[in-house]
Design an enzyme around this catalytic site. Structure first.
Site, PDB file in Angstrom:
ATOM      1  N   ASP A 124       0.841  -1.201   0.000  1.00 36.43           N
ATOM      2  CA  ASP A 124       0.000   0.000   0.000  1.00 36.43           C
ATOM      3  C   ASP A 124       0.876   1.251   0.000  1.00 36.43           C
ATOM      4  OD1 ASP A 124       0.617  -1.074   2.642  1.00 36.43           O
ATOM      5  OD2 ASP A 124      -0.557   0.561   3.482  1.00 36.43           O
TER       6      ASP A 124
ATOM      7  N   GLU B   9      -0.002  -1.362   5.785  1.00 38.85           N
ATOM      8  CA  GLU B   9       1.062  -0.899   6.684  1.00 38.85           C
ATOM      9  C   GLU B   9       0.894   0.578   6.984  1.00 38.85           C
ATOM     10  OE1 GLU B   9       4.807   0.727   8.182  1.00 38.85           O
ATOM     11  OE2 GLU B   9       3.797   1.297   6.310  1.00 38.85           O
TER      12      GLU B   9
END
Lengths: 426, 426
Positions: free
Chosen positions: A107, A172
């Site tokens: 991400d 994350e």
């Protein structure tokens, strides 16, 4: 063990050199996938295919947000992960060796103000050996280094005793739900490397951090008689000043030498502000969202208490806050601080490998930001060390880029580290 | 002329007393219609029926936003008025008398923080003679006074020489497009009364105002190394301070005695703030929206220039602003300042009527906020005076209310004023 370096270094470098053009194109493709939160599926599926072709045991799974949210370490602004699968791929060892996780997140944060980007934020354009784009440094370049390390070892016919586990996780950037899910799924190892952008410094300690939301009250009124109301925006400037004082106090008492070089080791960042609904009304509510750094030697709870006290202290300078206390909520993301002892065997081995590949002594420091390493260390008993290509200074910035040469150097260090940590099987 | 007061005062008061219960229920219904921007149609249609039954010539029309937006005085955040018709109803006179517009707006501002309301914001609950709800004071109570004034005169069989025009317009809260449309449709008169909440003070002068939007730049960075970015939220506190200094300067030089009682005659109110997208990123952009008061003796353009200079001055105290100047945009709402001479015949007549009904001398003051009166005076050559029930202190606030008795008193004053201004036909 250093013999392994002598034996393999040249082969690995040569094989990496052959792969450079294809690997660069691969990274461009990754950047173009625009894997902002909720849009990770395309790249994860592409990676799954790639790893399968490499011969690894691939595991692509969708988290059950509702179930996962029951876990005390779960933090995420969402429960729907239907477009955000996690990925793990295991290179099974022959047995008897130490295992290693290579953990990275897929991400990326949003691009911010588009006008501040000189290039297409998701173009993957290459200028002077730098590949530009959101996520290039944080942390697709690092993930590519991990992947290449595995790929060249397999190209060269290496067999290992210990398992190598490549992980491409989601979430994350908002608290580690992806790595949490991987841990709960059973993935753990004798150690982990996380190639977040450290500019190839070695970070055994990782700052924790957590997100807060503040609600600052005002009292509404017509803007034409604004003196009859209380502006929540005006009150917010006092809150911002209180946060600045709190940040100063917390950093002044920090004595960890690993943080000596950082201007503000554990910052308090206000990232979002939102208040009022109508230009000609006095705003009665302002919301702020931010991130508070947590020192490796303090608990999340201690940091929360200190924030609470600092905000309560506002009542002494302004009675408005006595009657309308600022509300604090801890939400969304949270990164547990992590710490691996300096004399951990992987620390030594990694340092030697770094020196041998680069010809320079490694810089040991502490990460100014949280990573999924805290979760791996605290929850999965998997000591995690952060080291990767790319510079923090461009992560989360416009014009984010990564030097391609740094990725290939990191891949070489990782390949040799894997070889020495997991040991050749024959 | 004062004979008219003697002749009619008692009849009007008696007739009003008979209507109190029904009128109160009517107002409750109006408040419950929740006529926030874009939701005015229901109440406007209901009013159209009511006025038709009263025997007035009713005109309910839908503005063409695209066409209207070509007019230099047009300001609105929207072009689609398909749910927001305007309404005018004419009580045609027999001829030879002075005409009068009773202008009021049907749109109300949003409720703000629901939790600060003790009552249902759209409930119309009555406690101790006060009717609560958004729009009760600003300005459905005033509109009811206008309507009742017409209704009792018709009940009593009065015929007038001059026309009386009842107007229920949309969009006053965001710049007057409704009244602008009414003017362009041909509605004008020898004078106008606007029953905005003045607590029955008479306001011959009206402050102008306009909306601004500021863009404050920062430079994005990871929150963990926030010192490498520039926070647009931090920079915003300097902008807020500059606006406060500008407001102080502008008000200190204001010498109009009508404004002597007001703490800040022409305030600068920042009503909305919005910046940043991610808690752990340094915000690179903050937007603020607000309202700037314009003195009756200055032009909109002069006020704009002064704002521009104040923001340009920030560059002297911080070089960041030299490289990244704050951008100003004038958008949405705008109220042209208005001014009717103190010796205007309607001023005298209204003052006498007020004194006769209340037994007290009228207070002549200047409005601390803009109204549609500026447009009527400047564009339609219709001198507009603002006087109405309700107190400014509760307009745009939570727990907005209006005293029912004040509405009926205002209705009596308006009925007598109409009678004296437009003159009985026989």
């Amino acid at each position: 063990m250093a013999d392994l370096i002598q034996e393999w270094s040249e082969k690995i470098h040569k094989q990496l050199a052959r792969k450079q053009a294809a690997a660069t194109e691969l990274l461009q493709g990754w950047v173009r996938e625009q894997t902002v939160q909720g849009n990770e599926r395309g790249l994860q599926e592409q990676l799954a295919c790639y790893l399968q072709k490499l011969g690894l045991e691939v595991d692509l799974w969708y988290m059950d947000g509702k179930e996962l949210s029951q876990h005390p370490y779960f933090v995420s602004p969402r429960l729907d992960f239907s477009e955000s699968p996690n990925l793990a791929a295991v290179w099974k060892g022959t047995g008897g060796g130490r295992s290693l996780i290579l953990n990275g997140h897929v991400d990326v944060v949003p691009i911010g103000d588009r006008l501040q980007w000189k290039q297409d934020p998701f173009g993957g354009e290459i200028v002077d050996g730098k590949l530009y784009g959101r996520g290039s440094t944080d942390m697709k370049g690092g993930n590519l280094a991990s992947l290449l390390a595995i790929e060249v070892l397999r190209d060269l016919g290496v067999k290992l005793k210990g398992d190598v586990i490549f992980q491409s996780v989601v979430e994350e950037e908002s608290g580690g739900a992806g790595t949490l899910s991987a841990i709960l799924r059973g993935y753990r190892a004798d150690a982990a490397l996380i190639p977040e952008p450290t500019n190839m410094q070695i970070f055994p300690k990782q700052q924790g951090s957590m997100w807060f939301r503040l609600r600052i009250k005002g009292r509404s009124a017509h803007g034409g008689t604004r003196y009859e109301g209380v502006s929540a925006i005006e009150k917010s400037t006092q809150v911002l000043a209180a946060l600045a004082r709190l940040e100063k106090r917390r950093n002044e008492r920090l004595s960890d030498p690993l943080y000596a070089e950082l201007p503000i080791p554990i910052p308090i960042n206000v990232g979002v502000i939102e208040g009022g609904k109508w230009p000609s009304s006095v705003p009665d509510l302002v919301k702020m969202e931010g991130r508070m750094g947590v020192a490796p030697d303090e608990t999340m709870e201690q940091a929360k208490q200190e924030m609470k006290q600092a905000l309560a202290g506002l009542a002494e300078q302004d009675s408005w806050f006595a009657e309308h206390p600022v509300e604090v909520e801890w939400f969304g993301a949270q990164w547990v601080p992590g710490s691996v002892p300096s004399d951990h065997p992987l620390m030594r081995l990694l340092g030697e490998t770094f020196q041998s590949v680069t010809g320079k002594a490694p810089v040991i420091a502490a990460s100014p930001w949280g990573t999924d390493g805290g979760l791996l260390t605290a929850l999965a008993d998997t000591p995690a060390i952060v080291i990767g290509p790319g510079v923090t200074e461009v992560a989360h910035y416009p014009n984010e880029y990564i030097r391609l040469a740094d990725i290939f150097q990191c891949a070489a260090i990782f390949a040799l580290t894997i070889l020495r940590w997991c040991e050749p099987a024959e």
